[in-house]
Design an enzyme around this catalytic site. Sequence first.
Site, PDB file in Angstrom:
ATOM      1  N   GLY A  98      42.719  12.486  92.608  1.00 22.53           N
ATOM      2  CA  GLY A  98      41.324  12.753  92.999  1.00 22.53           C
ATOM      3  C   GLY A  98      41.143  13.933  93.922  1.00 22.53           C
ATOM      4  O   GLY A  98      40.026  14.384  94.151  1.00 22.53           O
ATOM      5  N   CYS A 137      39.729   7.451 106.010  1.00 19.17           N
ATOM      6  CA  CYS A 137      40.838   6.485 106.095  1.00 19.17           C
ATOM      7  C   CYS A 137      40.820   5.758 107.443  1.00 19.17           C
ATOM      8  O   CYS A 137      40.973   4.544 107.520  1.00 19.17           O
ATOM      9  CB  CYS A 137      42.186   7.182 105.995  1.00 19.17           C
ATOM     10  N   ASP A 138      40.691   6.536 108.503  1.00 24.28           N
ATOM     11  CA  ASP A 138      41.019   6.014 109.831  1.00 24.28           C
ATOM     12  C   ASP A 138      39.831   5.680 110.728  1.00 24.28           C
ATOM     13  O   ASP A 138      40.019   5.133 111.814  1.00 24.28           O
ATOM     14  CB  ASP A 138      41.939   7.015 110.557  1.00 24.28           C
ATOM     15  N   GLN A 184      34.500  25.372  96.212  1.00 22.29           N
ATOM     16  CA  GLN A 184      33.534  24.311  95.950  1.00 22.29           C
ATOM     17  C   GLN A 184      34.026  23.459  94.783  1.00 22.29           C
ATOM     18  O   GLN A 184      34.671  23.978  93.863  1.00 22.29           O
ATOM     19  CB  GLN A 184      32.169  24.909  95.579  1.00 22.29           C
ATOM     20  N   ALA A 185      33.676  22.160  94.836  1.00 19.75           N
ATOM     21  CA  ALA A 185      34.117  21.254  93.769  1.00 19.75           C
ATOM     22  C   ALA A 185      33.646  21.754  92.402  1.00 19.75           C
ATOM     23  O   ALA A 185      34.412  21.764  91.425  1.00 19.75           O
ATOM     24  CB  ALA A 185      33.586  19.857  94.037  1.00 19.75           C
ATOM     25  N   SER A 230      45.287  16.570  90.241  1.00 16.96           N
ATOM     26  CA  SER A 230      44.206  15.796  89.619  1.00 16.96           C
ATOM     27  C   SER A 230      42.944  15.799  90.462  1.00 16.96           C
ATOM     28  O   SER A 230      42.255  14.787  90.569  1.00 16.96           O
ATOM     29  CB  SER A 230      44.672  14.367  89.340  1.00 16.96           C
ATOM     30  N   CYS A 255      41.895  12.565 108.185  1.00 10.96           N
ATOM     31  CA  CYS A 255      41.171  11.734 107.216  1.00 10.96           C
ATOM     32  C   CYS A 255      40.262  10.711 107.897  1.00 10.96           C
ATOM     33  O   CYS A 255      40.693   9.595 108.205  1.00 10.96           O
ATOM     34  CB  CYS A 255      42.155  11.030 106.287  1.00 10.96           C
ATOM     35  N   ALA A 268      39.585  20.555  89.632  1.00 11.72           N
ATOM     36  CA  ALA A 268      40.095  21.579  88.722  1.00 11.72           C
ATOM     37  C   ALA A 268      41.053  20.950  87.701  1.00 11.72           C
ATOM     38  O   ALA A 268      40.927  21.181  86.495  1.00 11.72           O
ATOM     39  CB  ALA A 268      40.818  22.668  89.514  1.00 11.72           C
ATOM     40  N   VAL A 304      55.132  16.780  91.518  1.00 12.35           N
ATOM     41  CA  VAL A 304      56.152  17.719  91.059  1.00 12.35           C
ATOM     42  C   VAL A 304      57.044  18.077  92.250  1.00 12.35           C
ATOM     43  O   VAL A 304      56.543  18.385  93.329  1.00 12.35           O
ATOM     44  CB  VAL A 304      55.493  18.986  90.481  1.00 12.35           C
ATOM     45  N   GLN A 351      40.667  16.551  97.006  1.00 12.54           N
ATOM     46  CA  GLN A 351      39.853  16.505  98.235  1.00 12.54           C
ATOM     47  C   GLN A 351      38.557  15.716  98.078  1.00 12.54           C
ATOM     48  O   GLN A 351      38.064  15.133  99.033  1.00 12.54           O
ATOM     49  CB  GLN A 351      39.528  17.926  98.692  1.00 12.54           C
TER      50      GLN A 351
HETATM   51  P1  NDP Z   1      36.208  26.036 106.421  1.00 16.23           P
HETATM   52  O1  NDP Z   1      37.284  27.026 106.211  1.00 16.23           O
HETATM   53  O2  NDP Z   1      34.865  26.267 105.822  1.00 16.23           O
HETATM   54  O3  NDP Z   1      35.972  25.811 107.987  1.00 16.23           O
HETATM   55  C1  NDP Z   1      37.033  25.676 108.879  1.00 16.23           C
HETATM   56  C2  NDP Z   1      36.480  25.576 110.278  1.00 16.23           C
HETATM   57  O4  NDP Z   1      37.555  25.333 111.156  1.00 16.23           O
HETATM   58  C3  NDP Z   1      35.775  26.849 110.765  1.00 16.23           C
HETATM   59  O5  NDP Z   1      34.686  26.518 111.558  1.00 16.23           O
HETATM   60  C4  NDP Z   1      36.862  27.531 111.588  1.00 16.23           C
HETATM   61  O6  NDP Z   1      36.369  28.293 112.637  1.00 16.23           O
HETATM   62  C5  NDP Z   1      37.559  26.320 112.187  1.00 16.23           C
HETATM   63  N1  NDP Z   1      38.931  26.609 112.576  1.00 16.23           N
HETATM   64  C6  NDP Z   1      39.912  27.190 111.852  1.00 16.23           C
HETATM   65  N2  NDP Z   1      41.052  27.256 112.550  1.00 16.23           N
HETATM   66  C7  NDP Z   1      40.785  26.724 113.763  1.00 16.23           C
HETATM   67  C8  NDP Z   1      41.548  26.512 114.942  1.00 16.23           C
HETATM   68  N3  NDP Z   1      42.835  26.837 114.985  1.00 16.23           N
HETATM   69  N4  NDP Z   1      40.956  25.940 115.997  1.00 16.23           N
HETATM   70  C9  NDP Z   1      39.657  25.571 115.947  1.00 16.23           C
HETATM   71  N5  NDP Z   1      38.866  25.742 114.868  1.00 16.23           N
HETATM   72  C10 NDP Z   1      39.428  26.313 113.785  1.00 16.23           C
HETATM   73  O7  NDP Z   1      36.850  24.671 105.921  1.00 16.23           O
HETATM   74  P2  NDP Z   1      36.157  23.322 105.453  1.00 16.23           P
HETATM   75  O8  NDP Z   1      37.288  22.405 105.173  1.00 16.23           O
HETATM   76  O9  NDP Z   1      35.117  22.887 106.387  1.00 16.23           O
HETATM   77  O10 NDP Z   1      35.451  23.698 104.066  1.00 16.23           O
HETATM   78  C11 NDP Z   1      36.217  24.227 102.979  1.00 16.23           C
HETATM   79  C12 NDP Z   1      35.305  24.343 101.751  1.00 16.23           C
HETATM   80  O11 NDP Z   1      34.922  23.055 101.280  1.00 16.23           O
HETATM   81  C13 NDP Z   1      34.016  25.089 102.085  1.00 16.23           C
HETATM   82  O12 NDP Z   1      33.703  25.907 101.004  1.00 16.23           O
HETATM   83  C14 NDP Z   1      32.987  23.985 102.207  1.00 16.23           C
HETATM   84  O13 NDP Z   1      31.702  24.409 101.843  1.00 16.23           O
HETATM   85  C15 NDP Z   1      33.500  22.925 101.214  1.00 16.23           C
HETATM   86  N6  NDP Z   1      33.086  21.556 101.632  1.00 16.23           N
HETATM   87  C16 NDP Z   1      31.909  21.053 101.125  1.00 16.23           C
HETATM   88  C17 NDP Z   1      31.476  19.786 101.474  1.00 16.23           C
HETATM   89  C18 NDP Z   1      30.205  19.256 100.880  1.00 16.23           C
HETATM   90  O14 NDP Z   1      29.492  19.982 100.238  1.00 16.23           O
HETATM   91  N7  NDP Z   1      29.873  18.000 101.070  1.00 16.23           N
HETATM   92  C19 NDP Z   1      32.245  18.934 102.404  1.00 16.23           C
HETATM   93  C20 NDP Z   1      33.439  19.569 102.918  1.00 16.23           C
HETATM   94  C21 NDP Z   1      33.823  20.833 102.539  1.00 16.23           C
HETATM   95  P3  NDP Z   1      35.723  29.747 112.433  1.00 16.23           P
HETATM   96  O15 NDP Z   1      34.381  29.518 111.836  1.00 16.23           O
HETATM   97  O16 NDP Z   1      35.729  30.257 113.817  1.00 16.23           O
HETATM   98  O17 NDP Z   1      36.671  30.486 111.524  1.00 16.23           O
END
Ligand code: NDP
Length: 482
Positions: free
Chosen positions: A79, A177-178, A327-328, A53, A174, A56, A122, A81
Site C-alpha cells: 500500500g 500507528c502510534d 502526489q498519489a 505496491s 507513523c 505507482a 527484494v 505511503q
Molecule cells: P515535504 O518535502 O513537502 O515537506 C517536508 C517538510 O519538512 C518541509 O517543511 C521541510 O522544511 C521540513 N524539513 C525537512 N528537513 C528538515 C529538518 N532537518 N528539520 C526540520 N524540518 C525539516 O514532505 P511531505 O512528506 O510533507 O510531503 C511529500 C509530498 O506528499 C508532497 O508533495 C505533499 O503534497 C504530499 N502529501 C500529500 C498529502 C495529502 O494530500 N493528503 C498528505 C501528505 C503528503 P522546509 O520547508 O524548510 O524545506
Amino acid sequence: MIQKHMKFLVYSLMMLMPFGLIFFLYNRVATISIDIQKIYDKKPLVALLVIGSGCAGDSAAVYGARGNVKTVDIAGEPGGQLNGTTKVENMPGLANQLGPDIMQKLQKQAEDFGAEFVYDSVKEVDFSEWPYKVVTQDDKTLYALTIVIATGASPLKLGVKGEAELWGKGVTTCAICDAPFHKGKEVVVIGGGDSAIEEALQLSSYASKVTILVRKDFMRAAPTMQNRLKEVDNVVVLYNTEVQEIIGNDEDGVTTVHIINNKTNVTSSMSVSGVFLAIGHVPNSQLFKKFIKVDADGYIVTKGRSQKTSLPGVFAAGDVEDKVYRQAGVAAGSGIRAALDALAFLQEHGINASIMQKVEENFFTLQKHSKSVHAGPVIFKITTMADFELLKTQQAVVVVDVYTDPCPSCKVLMPTFEKVAQKFADSATFIKINANEVSEIARSYQISTVPTILLLKNGNLVDRLNGAVEESELRTFIQQVL
Ligand code: NDP
C-alpha cells in the site's frame, strides 16, 4: 612541427580518457543484449515484474495484467505511503476516501485482472544480464523480462542526538500507528509540509496537545491542509523552531525535547511523550544504483516523456523517480505509463502472446502455501489482558505480536510473523494482540510503537523488537531462548 602536433594529440587523448571511460561504463550497461532465445532456459520467468505496491506499483500491475502479460508484484510494504494516510482529499474522482481503502481497491483491481502479489521484499538484483535477476528476502529468485521499479521513498530522519536511541520508544514517523499510545499526553510533530499536518491531525484525537515545529517562518503545506488545522483546538504551530536533542530512557521512552528558535537563538525544553517526524522522504533506489542511472539525490532518472530508465526493459514510476510532484495521482499515472512502456518493450522485441505461450511452463506461479501462510493457523489472537496473563504462565516460550489495524508496518510484519510461527510451532506459542483492543498491554510493557514483538520465557519478558523486521532477524530473536 609534426612532433608538436603528435604531442598535442597524445596530450588531448590523455585528458579525454577519464570521460571516455565514464562514457564506456555508462553505455556498457545500456547495451544489454535482449536475445529472445535466453528466455527459454530461465526459470521462473515473469513478463512484467513490479517492485513495490504503492499507487505507482499497483497501477502498473493493473495495466500489466490487463495487457495480458504475466504480472507479478513484489509488494514490499503493502500500500505504500497512502496506506499510512487517513482522508485523501485530492485524488481525482475519489474525494475524501481513506488512503488504505483506496489502496485495497487498487490492489483488488490488479488482482481481478490476474496480477499476483507476493508479500515479500527484494533483497538483491542483478541487471547485468537479461532476463533480469531479482532475489527476494525469502530467497525466491525470479527472472524478469521487464521491470517496473516503484519502490517509493522512505521517511527522512533528523540526525539529532537521542533520535536513534529512542527510535520506536516515542520517536517515530507513523502517527496512524502510534497515536493511541499518546492518549492525554503532549507530543511534537516536526516539519512544515502536508505530512506534518496530516500527522498532527491524526494525533489531535488522542494527545492532549500537539505542537508542530516548523524550521522556517511559514509552512509549505497546501493552504487547504493548513485550514484544516483551524478545525482543531489542541494543535499549535511554533515557527523558526528546530529540535536540538531528544531526551528519554528505555523505561519511559521520550520525555523531553530541547528546541531552539533559529531567529533568536533562544533555547528551551518541552515535556513530551512523542516526537513524530514528517520532514520529507528519500527515494528507495539503493538496490538499483549499481545498474541504472540515478541523480545526485538518488532519484532514478527517466527518459523524456517516458518511464524508461538507462537500462532497456527497466522502468521506474512514482516517488522513486519523481522529485517534483510526489502526489498519489501522479504516481498512479506514472505507474500506468511504465506498464505501457513495458508492454511496448515486449512487443518491440518480438515477445508476443505466442512466444509467451511457448514458455508458459517457465512462468512463476504463486505457491498455494503462501496464501495459507497468511491464514496463520498457529497464531492465537488474545482479546483480554486476563487471557494473556493466564497464557503466559502456562507456556514456556511466548512470542507476542502487538499490532494495530491501521498500521502499515504491522501489515508487513504479519505474514513474516505467521511464517516464523509455523517454523517454531513446536517450541513456542505465538500470539497476536491488537493494542487498540487490549490497551493494558501497552501500559504493562511500556509499548509506544507498533508493531512490537515481545519475547517471554516462563512468564518473564526477555527481549523486544520494534518495526517490520525481516524473517531472519525474527528467527534469531526467538532462537535466543530456545
Ligand atoms: P515535504 O518535502 O513537502 O515537506 C517536508 C517538510 O519538512 C518541509 O517543511 C521541510 O522544511 C521540513 N524539513 C525537512 N528537513 C528538515 C529538518 N532537518 N528539520 C526540520 N524540518 C525539516 O514532505 P511531505 O512528506 O510533507 O510531503 C511529500 C509530498 O506528499 C508532497 O508533495 C505533499 O503534497 C504530499 N502529501 C500529500 C498529502 C495529502 O494530500 N493528503 C498528505 C501528505 C503528503 P522546509 O520547508 O524548510 O524545506
